[in-house]
Motif scaffolding. Structure first.
Motif, PDB file in Angstrom:
ATOM      1  N   ASP A 165      -1.768  -9.697   1.352  1.00  0.00           N
ATOM      2  CA  ASP A 165      -1.248  -8.721   2.316  1.00  0.00           C
ATOM      3  C   ASP A 165      -2.190  -8.479   3.481  1.00  0.00           C
ATOM      4  O   ASP A 165      -1.977  -7.566   4.281  1.00  0.00           O
ATOM      5  CB  ASP A 165      -0.963  -7.386   1.615  1.00  0.00           C
ATOM      6  CG  ASP A 165       0.184  -7.477   0.638  1.00  0.00           C
ATOM      7  OD1 ASP A 165       1.082  -8.316   0.852  1.00  0.00           O
ATOM      8  OD2 ASP A 165       0.187  -6.710  -0.341  1.00  0.00           O
ATOM      9  N   HIS A 182      -1.196  -7.597   7.083  1.00  0.00           N
ATOM     10  CA  HIS A 182      -0.694  -6.268   7.407  1.00  0.00           C
ATOM     11  C   HIS A 182      -1.782  -5.347   7.963  1.00  0.00           C
ATOM     12  O   HIS A 182      -1.464  -4.328   8.583  1.00  0.00           O
ATOM     13  CB  HIS A 182      -0.016  -5.640   6.193  1.00  0.00           C
ATOM     14  CG  HIS A 182       1.187  -6.413   5.739  1.00  0.00           C
ATOM     15  ND1 HIS A 182       2.333  -6.512   6.500  1.00  0.00           N
ATOM     16  CD2 HIS A 182       1.409  -7.148   4.631  1.00  0.00           C
ATOM     17  CE1 HIS A 182       3.218  -7.265   5.868  1.00  0.00           C
ATOM     18  NE2 HIS A 182       2.680  -7.666   4.735  1.00  0.00           N
ATOM     19  N   GLY A 215       2.012  -3.434  -1.118  1.00  0.00           N
ATOM     20  CA  GLY A 215       2.873  -4.596  -0.996  1.00  0.00           C
ATOM     21  C   GLY A 215       3.406  -4.987  -2.365  1.00  0.00           C
ATOM     22  O   GLY A 215       3.094  -4.342  -3.372  1.00  0.00           O
ATOM     23  N   PRO A 216       4.176  -6.070  -2.433  1.00  0.00           N
ATOM     24  CA  PRO A 216       4.837  -6.467  -3.683  1.00  0.00           C
ATOM     25  C   PRO A 216       3.911  -6.741  -4.871  1.00  0.00           C
ATOM     26  O   PRO A 216       4.329  -6.596  -6.007  1.00  0.00           O
ATOM     27  CB  PRO A 216       5.593  -7.742  -3.290  1.00  0.00           C
ATOM     28  CG  PRO A 216       5.797  -7.613  -1.825  1.00  0.00           C
ATOM     29  CD  PRO A 216       4.592  -6.890  -1.306  1.00  0.00           C
ATOM     30  N   ARG A 233       6.304  -3.281   5.037  1.00  0.00           N
ATOM     31  CA  ARG A 233       7.742  -3.575   5.066  1.00  0.00           C
ATOM     32  C   ARG A 233       8.111  -4.487   3.886  1.00  0.00           C
ATOM     33  O   ARG A 233       7.424  -5.450   3.608  1.00  0.00           O
ATOM     34  CB  ARG A 233       8.121  -4.239   6.372  1.00  0.00           C
ATOM     35  CG  ARG A 233       7.919  -3.306   7.562  1.00  0.00           C
ATOM     36  CD  ARG A 233       8.721  -3.779   8.762  1.00  0.00           C
ATOM     37  NE  ARG A 233       8.413  -3.011   9.941  1.00  0.00           N
ATOM     38  CZ  ARG A 233       8.927  -1.816  10.213  1.00  0.00           C
ATOM     39  NH1 ARG A 233       9.736  -1.248   9.374  1.00  0.00           N
ATOM     40  NH2 ARG A 233       8.618  -1.200  11.334  1.00  0.00           N
ATOM     41  N   GLY A 234       9.158  -4.103   3.184  1.00  0.00           N
ATOM     42  CA  GLY A 234       9.628  -4.888   2.051  1.00  0.00           C
ATOM     43  C   GLY A 234       9.074  -4.445   0.703  1.00  0.00           C
ATOM     44  O   GLY A 234       9.501  -4.934  -0.334  1.00  0.00           O
ATOM     45  N   ALA A 235       8.142  -3.513   0.709  1.00  0.00           N
ATOM     46  CA  ALA A 235       7.583  -3.020  -0.556  1.00  0.00           C
ATOM     47  C   ALA A 235       8.581  -2.078  -1.229  1.00  0.00           C
ATOM     48  O   ALA A 235       9.473  -1.526  -0.590  1.00  0.00           O
ATOM     49  CB  ALA A 235       6.266  -2.301  -0.301  1.00  0.00           C
ATOM     50  N   LYS A 236       8.414  -1.929  -2.546  1.00  0.00           N
ATOM     51  CA  LYS A 236       9.281  -1.047  -3.323  1.00  0.00           C
ATOM     52  C   LYS A 236       8.443   0.055  -3.963  1.00  0.00           C
ATOM     53  O   LYS A 236       7.231  -0.066  -4.080  1.00  0.00           O
ATOM     54  CB  LYS A 236       9.994  -1.849  -4.420  1.00  0.00           C
ATOM     55  CG  LYS A 236      10.926  -2.927  -3.879  1.00  0.00           C
ATOM     56  CD  LYS A 236      11.583  -3.658  -5.025  1.00  0.00           C
ATOM     57  CE  LYS A 236      10.799  -4.871  -5.256  1.00  0.00           C
ATOM     58  NZ  LYS A 236      10.840  -5.890  -6.000  1.00  0.00           N
ATOM     59  N   ASP A 249       5.919  -0.828  -6.572  1.00  0.00           N
ATOM     60  CA  ASP A 249       4.717  -1.557  -6.146  1.00  0.00           C
ATOM     61  C   ASP A 249       3.489  -0.660  -6.021  1.00  0.00           C
ATOM     62  O   ASP A 249       2.383  -1.154  -5.800  1.00  0.00           O
ATOM     63  CB  ASP A 249       4.968  -2.252  -4.795  1.00  0.00           C
ATOM     64  CG  ASP A 249       6.065  -3.299  -4.862  1.00  0.00           C
ATOM     65  OD1 ASP A 249       6.265  -3.885  -5.941  1.00  0.00           O
ATOM     66  OD2 ASP A 249       6.722  -3.524  -3.835  1.00  0.00           O
ATOM     67  N   TRP A 289       5.832   2.656   6.683  1.00  0.00           N
ATOM     68  CA  TRP A 289       5.296   1.886   7.805  1.00  0.00           C
ATOM     69  C   TRP A 289       5.786   2.511   9.100  1.00  0.00           C
ATOM     70  O   TRP A 289       6.680   2.010   9.767  1.00  0.00           O
ATOM     71  CB  TRP A 289       5.741   0.433   7.680  1.00  0.00           C
ATOM     72  CG  TRP A 289       5.026  -0.517   8.569  1.00  0.00           C
ATOM     73  CD1 TRP A 289       5.494  -1.041   9.741  1.00  0.00           C
ATOM     74  CD2 TRP A 289       3.733  -1.077   8.368  1.00  0.00           C
ATOM     75  NE1 TRP A 289       4.566  -1.881  10.281  1.00  0.00           N
ATOM     76  CE2 TRP A 289       3.462  -1.936   9.448  1.00  0.00           C
ATOM     77  CE3 TRP A 289       2.752  -0.934   7.376  1.00  0.00           C
ATOM     78  CZ2 TRP A 289       2.280  -2.642   9.566  1.00  0.00           C
ATOM     79  CZ3 TRP A 289       1.589  -1.645   7.499  1.00  0.00           C
ATOM     80  CH2 TRP A 289       1.360  -2.498   8.587  1.00  0.00           C
ATOM     81  N   ASP A 304      11.594   3.820   0.945  1.00  0.00           N
ATOM     82  CA  ASP A 304      12.713   3.943   1.882  1.00  0.00           C
ATOM     83  C   ASP A 304      12.543   5.103   2.855  1.00  0.00           C
ATOM     84  O   ASP A 304      13.412   5.363   3.680  1.00  0.00           O
ATOM     85  CB  ASP A 304      14.030   4.066   1.120  1.00  0.00           C
ATOM     86  CG  ASP A 304      14.167   5.356   0.326  1.00  0.00           C
ATOM     87  OD1 ASP A 304      13.254   6.229   0.384  1.00  0.00           O
ATOM     88  OD2 ASP A 304      15.190   5.505  -0.377  1.00  0.00           O
TER      89      ASP A 304
END
Length: 155
Positions: free
Chosen positions: A17, A20, A72-73, A101-104, A107, A122, A141
């Protein structure tokens, strides 16, 4: 804006990552300039003794005012990220998690979930606010997140 010597930061991250960190600098732009003391590919060393590596990390975290953990993931699987966050807490540093972006939500590393002073998405204003002391907790989110850790006070 604060003086640049007040904006020392250690950016804890999973090695994949690293891109980032640059992205966060670009996102923040002129609004928040910072110097990063974390271990990145341009500051990489080939040390493999865990005690030596921990001493380097402690020193770099000590230099920083704030520790930002990029989420991150694969961040939650990193033993080094866990060590960095726990060491930052021991040193009384402000700890801010930032979802890339894209992480949950899943994570988030356990140490960050337990010890963060803020976890944000972010977003430029959210990141700057969290670094500057806002105790905001968000899900990946952007919706509000319940803080699950213990209350910490920074001296």
């Amino acid at each position: 804006m604060a003086k640049s010597d007040e904006n020392h930061m250690f950016v804890s991250h999973y090695h994949e990552d690293e891109e980032h960190i640059k992205g966060m600098k670009e996102l923040l732009g002129d609004s928040y300039k910072f110097k990063n003391s974390s271990v990145t590919s341009d500051k990489f060393n080939r040390a493999n003794n865990p005690d030596y590596i921990k001493s380097l990390l402690r020193s770099r975290i000590s230099w920083a005012k704030t520790v930002v953990c990029l989420i991150g993931p694969k961040t939650h699987d990193s033993e080094w990220v866990d060590y960095e966050v726990r060491n930052a807490a021991k040193q009384g540093k402000r700890i801010v998690g930032v979802f890339v972006r894209g992480a949950k939500d899943s994570d988030v590393p356990p140490a960050l979930d337990e010890l963060a002073d803020a976890i944000v998405g972010w977003n430029k204003d959210s990141i700057i606010g969290a670094i500057n002391g806002a105790s905001t907790f968000s899900k990946a989110d952007g919706s509000p997140r319940e803080y699950r850790g213990e209350s910490r006070t920074n001296c």
